[in-house]
Design a protein around this motif. Sequence first.
Motif, PDB file in Angstrom:
ATOM      1  N   ARG A  72       8.667  -8.527 -12.179  1.00  0.00           N
ATOM      2  CA  ARG A  72       7.371  -7.972 -11.788  1.00  0.00           C
ATOM      3  C   ARG A  72       7.561  -6.825 -10.801  1.00  0.00           C
ATOM      4  O   ARG A  72       6.898  -5.792 -10.882  1.00  0.00           O
ATOM      5  N   PRO A 254      -2.509   9.182   0.550  1.00  0.00           N
ATOM      6  CA  PRO A 254      -3.685   8.859  -0.270  1.00  0.00           C
ATOM      7  C   PRO A 254      -3.302   7.980  -1.456  1.00  0.00           C
ATOM      8  O   PRO A 254      -2.287   8.230  -2.081  1.00  0.00           O
ATOM      9  N   GLY A 255      -4.154   6.996  -1.708  1.00  0.00           N
ATOM     10  CA  GLY A 255      -3.810   6.046  -2.759  1.00  0.00           C
ATOM     11  C   GLY A 255      -2.605   5.244  -2.329  1.00  0.00           C
ATOM     12  O   GLY A 255      -2.626   4.590  -1.295  1.00  0.00           O
ATOM     13  N   ILE A 256      -1.549   5.315  -3.127  1.00  0.00           N
ATOM     14  CA  ILE A 256      -0.323   4.619  -2.753  1.00  0.00           C
ATOM     15  C   ILE A 256       0.818   5.628  -2.697  1.00  0.00           C
ATOM     16  O   ILE A 256       1.983   5.287  -2.858  1.00  0.00           O
ATOM     17  N   LYS A 268       3.064  -7.731   0.679  1.00  0.00           N
ATOM     18  CA  LYS A 268       3.114  -8.780  -0.343  1.00  0.00           C
ATOM     19  C   LYS A 268       3.251 -10.150   0.314  1.00  0.00           C
ATOM     20  O   LYS A 268       2.686 -11.130  -0.135  1.00  0.00           O
ATOM     21  N   PHE A 271      -0.314 -10.122   3.162  1.00  0.00           N
ATOM     22  CA  PHE A 271      -1.663  -9.769   2.729  1.00  0.00           C
ATOM     23  C   PHE A 271      -1.956 -10.387   1.370  1.00  0.00           C
ATOM     24  O   PHE A 271      -3.011 -10.960   1.159  1.00  0.00           O
ATOM     25  N   SER A 272      -0.980 -10.266   0.451  1.00  0.00           N
ATOM     26  CA  SER A 272      -1.205 -10.823  -0.883  1.00  0.00           C
ATOM     27  C   SER A 272      -0.788 -12.278  -0.967  1.00  0.00           C
ATOM     28  O   SER A 272      -0.910 -12.894  -2.010  1.00  0.00           O
ATOM     29  N   GLN A 273      -0.262 -12.800   0.128  1.00  0.00           N
ATOM     30  CA  GLN A 273       0.167 -14.195   0.178  1.00  0.00           C
ATOM     31  C   GLN A 273       1.116 -14.528  -0.967  1.00  0.00           C
ATOM     32  O   GLN A 273       0.960 -15.539  -1.629  1.00  0.00           O
ATOM     33  N   ASN A 274       2.059 -13.641  -1.237  1.00  0.00           N
ATOM     34  CA  ASN A 274       3.040 -13.910  -2.276  1.00  0.00           C
ATOM     35  C   ASN A 274       4.435 -13.763  -1.678  1.00  0.00           C
ATOM     36  O   ASN A 274       5.065 -12.718  -1.757  1.00  0.00           O
TER      37      ASN A 274
ATOM     38  N   GLY B  64      -8.025  -7.331   6.205  1.00  0.00           N
ATOM     39  CA  GLY B  64      -6.652  -7.112   5.758  1.00  0.00           C
ATOM     40  C   GLY B  64      -5.647  -7.266   6.878  1.00  0.00           C
ATOM     41  O   GLY B  64      -4.547  -7.784   6.682  1.00  0.00           O
ATOM     42  N   THR B  65      -6.019  -6.841   8.069  1.00  0.00           N
ATOM     43  CA  THR B  65      -5.124  -6.945   9.216  1.00  0.00           C
ATOM     44  C   THR B  65      -5.230  -8.318   9.864  1.00  0.00           C
ATOM     45  O   THR B  65      -4.225  -8.905  10.262  1.00  0.00           O
ATOM     46  N   GLN B 184     -10.326   4.970   2.870  1.00  0.00           N
ATOM     47  CA  GLN B 184      -9.061   5.014   2.138  1.00  0.00           C
ATOM     48  C   GLN B 184      -8.444   3.646   1.886  1.00  0.00           C
ATOM     49  O   GLN B 184      -7.530   3.528   1.080  1.00  0.00           O
ATOM     50  N   GLN B 243     -10.709   6.479   6.997  1.00  0.00           N
ATOM     51  CA  GLN B 243      -9.975   5.245   6.713  1.00  0.00           C
ATOM     52  C   GLN B 243     -10.909   4.043   6.621  1.00  0.00           C
ATOM     53  O   GLN B 243     -10.972   3.384   5.614  1.00  0.00           O
ATOM     54  N   ALA B 374      -5.149 -14.372  -3.667  1.00  0.00           N
ATOM     55  CA  ALA B 374      -4.902 -13.181  -2.857  1.00  0.00           C
ATOM     56  C   ALA B 374      -3.905 -12.266  -3.545  1.00  0.00           C
ATOM     57  O   ALA B 374      -3.970 -11.041  -3.432  1.00  0.00           O
ATOM     58  N   ASP B 375      -3.000 -12.859  -4.295  1.00  0.00           N
ATOM     59  CA  ASP B 375      -1.969 -12.093  -4.976  1.00  0.00           C
ATOM     60  C   ASP B 375      -2.572 -11.194  -6.054  1.00  0.00           C
ATOM     61  O   ASP B 375      -2.329  -9.990  -6.093  1.00  0.00           O
ATOM     62  N   GLY B 378      -4.631  -8.517  -4.559  1.00  0.00           N
ATOM     63  CA  GLY B 378      -3.797  -7.442  -4.027  1.00  0.00           C
ATOM     64  C   GLY B 378      -3.332  -6.493  -5.119  1.00  0.00           C
ATOM     65  O   GLY B 378      -3.314  -5.279  -4.940  1.00  0.00           O
ATOM     66  N   GLN B 379      -2.990  -7.052  -6.283  1.00  0.00           N
ATOM     67  CA  GLN B 379      -2.557  -6.204  -7.395  1.00  0.00           C
ATOM     68  C   GLN B 379      -3.675  -5.287  -7.855  1.00  0.00           C
ATOM     69  O   GLN B 379      -3.458  -4.103  -8.132  1.00  0.00           O
ATOM     70  N   ASP B 382      -4.219  -2.519  -5.374  1.00  0.00           N
ATOM     71  CA  ASP B 382      -3.205  -1.466  -5.504  1.00  0.00           C
ATOM     72  C   ASP B 382      -3.527  -0.534  -6.657  1.00  0.00           C
ATOM     73  O   ASP B 382      -3.454   0.689  -6.528  1.00  0.00           O
ATOM     74  N   VAL B 385      -6.766   1.667  -5.886  1.00  0.00           N
ATOM     75  CA  VAL B 385      -6.610   2.732  -4.895  1.00  0.00           C
ATOM     76  C   VAL B 385      -5.689   3.826  -5.434  1.00  0.00           C
ATOM     77  O   VAL B 385      -5.862   5.001  -5.142  1.00  0.00           O
ATOM     78  N   GLU B 386      -4.739   3.439  -6.272  1.00  0.00           N
ATOM     79  CA  GLU B 386      -3.869   4.447  -6.874  1.00  0.00           C
ATOM     80  C   GLU B 386      -4.656   5.307  -7.860  1.00  0.00           C
ATOM     81  O   GLU B 386      -4.586   6.539  -7.843  1.00  0.00           O
ATOM     82  N   ASN B 389      -7.118   7.761  -6.193  1.00  0.00           N
ATOM     83  CA  ASN B 389      -6.570   8.904  -5.470  1.00  0.00           C
ATOM     84  C   ASN B 389      -5.676   9.796  -6.308  1.00  0.00           C
ATOM     85  O   ASN B 389      -5.359  10.902  -5.897  1.00  0.00           O
ATOM     86  N   ARG B 401      -3.139  -1.199 -17.493  1.00  0.00           N
ATOM     87  CA  ARG B 401      -2.546  -1.932 -16.371  1.00  0.00           C
ATOM     88  C   ARG B 401      -3.474  -3.023 -15.876  1.00  0.00           C
ATOM     89  O   ARG B 401      -3.038  -4.105 -15.461  1.00  0.00           O
TER      90      ARG B 401
END
Lengths: 307, 410
Positions: A72, A254-256, A268, A271-274, B64-65, B184, B243, B374-375, B378-379, B382, B385-386, B389, B401
Amino acid sequence: MSSTDAGQLDTAMKRPPRLLKNLAAKFAAVPMVLIALVIFVGCTIWTIYHSFTRSRLLPAPEKWVGLENYERLWSESRWLISIENLAIYGFFSLILSLSIGFILAALLDRKIRFENTIRTIILYPFALSFVVTGLAWQWILNPQLGLQNVVRNWGWETFTFDPLNNAEIVIYGILIAGIWQGSGFVMVLLLAGMRGIDEDIWKASRVEGIPAWKTYIFIVMPMMRPVFVTAIVIIASGIIKVYDLVVAQTSGGPGIASEVPAKYVIEKMFFSQNLGLGFAASTMMLLSVLIVLIPWAYLEFGGKKNG
Amino acid sequence: MKKFGLLTATTAICAAGAVSAADLEVTHWWTSGGEAAAVSEFAKAFNEQTDHNWVDGAIAGSGGTARPIIISRILGGDPMHATQLNHGRQAEELVEAGLMLDLTDIAEAEGWADVVNPVRLLDACTLDGRVYCVPVNIHSPQWLWLSHDAFEKAGLDVPSDWFEFVDAAPALKDAGVVPLAMGQQSWQTNLAFGAIMVAVGGTELYVDVLTNKNADAAASDEMTKVFEAFAAARLLSEGSNVQDWNQATNLVITGKAGGQIHGDWAQGEFQVANQVAGEDYTCLPGLGVNEIIATGGDAFYFPKTDDPEITAAQKELASLMISKEVQVAFNLKKGSLPIRGDVDLSAANDCMKKGLAILAAGNVLPDGVNAFSADTDGQINDLMVEFWNDTSISVEDAQARYVGIIASAD
């Protein structure tokens, strides 16, 4: 000479078992050895093992999934972008901070006036944390507040310099901040190395009529090899762990576009708890360090034994 | 002034020196203007109505923080006494590991199951029939916030739905206004995606993808339309280089941006800035297209301790948070909807009333936070946001995807 002979004679006569030699010193080293084994080696093995498990919020050693996390990881565009960014940042940061540091050191080495003052000024950025550096450069590179605005106010209306909001070049915006922060320290290291060069060598090169720049490149530089190794190790470890600078300056955006591996690992894991995926990423980071480090260590230390 | 009042109240209680007084450390990430005002209602009620003290542990930087800090403190054996989390699966593993206080006895005694509306909120707090958290509010992310100032500048009427807004965007640009404000941080883009998905794709698609995790639905033509709308939206946010979400909301408040897709917690910011709903700003639930809202929200969890006094105080706090008066006071400040249907909210403003009406009509959706781990979340963050932008990513690639993520979602 004579002391060595006596020492050899001494051992030859008593022949104490090797293990018991210097018992006190060995005993004193036990805590250090234990710490190294448990914390560094032990935790590394623990991490690598768990990178093959489906650990989420909590470590789950019983949920073995083989290479799933790695598959992955390498299919995620965020990780690939992180690696690419680290390569660009690492390559330029190593070359630029070494060459800028060396040039600055050589200039200061010419016995100029106010050397102390100038050295302090150039070293100052190093006293700032990456978070402060990142924030300061975020403002400097902000098109409405910083550089672009200043140049436009001077009359160059079409001047555009907005790296932090352009995904193509954002990593160079971070690179500028990294070099600004780090090259002063490299300069001080190299300057100390230059001061260690014997004055007679300079006298000899002057007698031979070799220009100063040639003396620096062909005579001083090779003599400063240990200092360069120290500087490279310090810069390289800074590159691998770059995280706070990115968080403060762009938080990956910006973005990633400005993500880096260390940030990927942290996010990961927490935050993503993985945990499994985060461990897999950190194992890859360790592996990349080892790929660089092992051949180098072999050349550096292995060579001496033979020669 | 409020802070000072709070301080004196706290000191007064300390001075009284009640025997069973306990200090409860409460962590949360409510730090923007409206949020801070809301959480102080909890503190005030707790300090005044019980013998215990509220020790505020605000963590700046949004969920998130804050969430990793909260979770690592609980895991690390240094738990706070109560903490905010979004209900749903964020705390699932913590509950399973037995780190959270079981609140079932007071939940049954006070009949939470009868008062909490929609009851799904309490279900999200329940694991194997035991209750582990107190839901405190309902938040829905599918709102479009519009600045009257900005549309006046462009000489336009305020749009009444998302499609009109997109049509108005070129005129806004000409007037020097950024059409769409967008922070952002990745969760904000994901939130906007969810909102557009409900508006453009419809409820059925939303439920199919988010609740049933149906990868075929994610690959469908309807979903392509959602991605196309999202791709069009990303072009509208050029120039909003902020932000945090409240900075983006601030662009709307000051008329520098035409609108923002954001949750109803944005309302607190409008309130703090003394803006009046309907006069200075307009809110459109479901982006004005599909008037339906998701019922995510915040809940409080109480990490287990060995100290019976603390446990008693934790339970008192839990029942206080769900009580009628506190619910009203808190939610009016927060701009969120109360979790019980039997309270009087005549003081609510236009936007909240819209939300209440939708809630009363039962037009509610599951929330992404509740449905995904959460996993997976998070994907998707990602990816969104990609995509947002990087305009070089095509709709087809992004959707492919997305389908991949949904197929392996858990």
